[in-house]
Write an enzyme that holds these catalytic residues in place. Sequence first.
Site, mmCIF file in Angstrom:
data_model
loop_
_atom_site.group_PDB
_atom_site.id
_atom_site.type_symbol
_atom_site.label_atom_id
_atom_site.label_comp_id
_atom_site.label_asym_id
_atom_site.label_seq_id
_atom_site.Cartn_x
_atom_site.Cartn_y
_atom_site.Cartn_z
ATOM 1 C CB SER A 1 -0.918 0.119 1.317
ATOM 2 O OG SER A 1 -0.159 -0.086 2.491
ATOM 3 C CG ASP B 1 -4.043 6.119 7.057
ATOM 4 O OD1 ASP B 1 -5.104 5.384 7.078
ATOM 5 O OD2 ASP B 1 -2.766 5.657 6.637
ATOM 6 C CG HIS C 1 -0.778 3.702 4.786
ATOM 7 N ND1 HIS C 1 -1.801 3.196 5.336
ATOM 8 C CD2 HIS C 1 -0.382 2.744 4.101
ATOM 9 C CE1 HIS C 1 -2.129 2.200 5.122
ATOM 10 N NE2 HIS C 1 -1.242 1.565 4.403
#
Length: 572
Positions: free
Chosen positions: A374, A547, A549
């Site tokens: 991802s 988040d 990420h």
Amino acid sequence: MSRKLIAGLAMAVLASSCAQASDDGGTCGTTPAPRKVDYSWMTAQRWQQIFRDQTAIADAGGVDLLFVGDSITAGWNKAIWDQSFGAWRPANFGIGGDYTGNVLWRLENGHADKLHPKVVVLTIGVNNFFHCSATPSGVFDGVRAVLAKLRALYPAARVLLNAVLPYDQSAQSPNRARVTELNRMIAKLDDGRHVFFHDYGARFLQADGDMSPEVMADFLHPTAKGYQIWSDAMLPDIGNLMGAAPIAAADPRIARMGRAEVREDGAVRFGYPGVSFYLAFQGMRLDVEAEASGGNSYLDVIVDHGEARKVRLSSGRWTLALVEGASAGRHEVEIINRSETWHGTAALLSFDTDGQWLPAPALPERKLLMLGDSVTCGEAIDRIPGAKKEPSWWNARASYGMLMADALHAQVQLVCYGGHGLLRTWDNRTDELNLADYYQLAIADKAHPVPWDQRGYRPDLILSAIGNNDANPGMPEREPYVQAYVRLVKILLRDHPQAQIVLTEGGLQTGAKKAALVDYLNETVRRAGDPRVHYIASRAYPGDATDGHPTKEQTVSIAKDLLPQVRAIMRW
């Protein structure tokens, strides 16, 4: 029956309709109004039915060539119509007896705004002489109003503005003089860009200027022979205005970057992020026909190197306007898939323009292949602080792989799958597609995988950034992990003997997990035993409170960390 008698009967009909003109309103040339008067040849009820039929056509869409006008437009011979215009998806919005006010009303009330024609053929005005008792100047006002309405409805379309055709048998008829005066005024509406005036009237006349009943039996409406004359005259001009024929998305005039499936019909289906299309055209409008498997995929559309426009793909098949109402000239367009395969797949089917296709923009010669998860896919780069995560947050164009490609003047393929790793997924599943599986695919769909021919793209550099999801349930055992990675590296070496292969961590791990992963990667390089296989270091960027990420800024830092090491290996 003599020519004079035929002409007399025709003028009697027109005079009868003129006598009832007051029912249609005062300044009828520029005032929108429906038909209210019953004529012997058409009742108002019949007029409304034709109008409803045309509204249904507008609702259905799919019209490239739109004819607008009165009985002269409505009366096209079907065989001639089909042969002449059938290939352009035409529609006939003519109704007998209409003057400009009627046409204005139809355009305002008949869902005409749902159409997106390339070319409109307008022939209107002769009935204003009869229904509105108009002078040439008054008729001109009505024609100008209809043209303005068409331009407002269809700013990207080109209008072939017909002169009012001559009527009456004799060249000496006062009506001929009125038409000539009117057409001199209409000609001034030609702007050379959107409106193109053409006077085909002389083709309907004999050498002495008189009109033959073989061409117009009532000296007003064309016969089949007259329509053939008109068609032969207009076809070259319509062809020029229609521009190039649509092209399939797989056409060589469209450059493509990224893995995709090319279907037999020329459509290009894709799922991986970063799949990109590049094309150039000369014109003012560009559309693409597309389809999507769901409603969670997004594209970026960039016109002439400007700001990106984010477009959500609706489920099903539809037409997307990429460029509308642009200045005439050369334009370049980029389309980039923002989303991941698991969001859904999409396909571009064909492109259509009002102008001409230009050669495909040249892509860089250098080629990169980014393998990962991802983080490589660009997940949550466009996050909204504190908001609930949604597919619009993915942004492949801002991923570190595409940033590196831009800095290195290279093409890039992002072959990545969020939540998946080398051996297992983030939730410890080993029965899903993992890196060695989806490396082999153009469409990474477990139920319906589409293989990828490695000969279709020869990367100079392969960068593998995997391990985040393998480490999520706890670090996998060293030996199985290293063995699996060595097997993958040897496949890469075999498939791409021209490529340098670089291994790095996934960009999220810290502490003991990071140390273990670095050890696994270095051991993989050692066992591969090939000077084309390298390890480079990554720093961890664990996202933010919204988040986990990397943020957009952190993703830029990832690219900056990797670029000097890659340049050193590649000597770029």
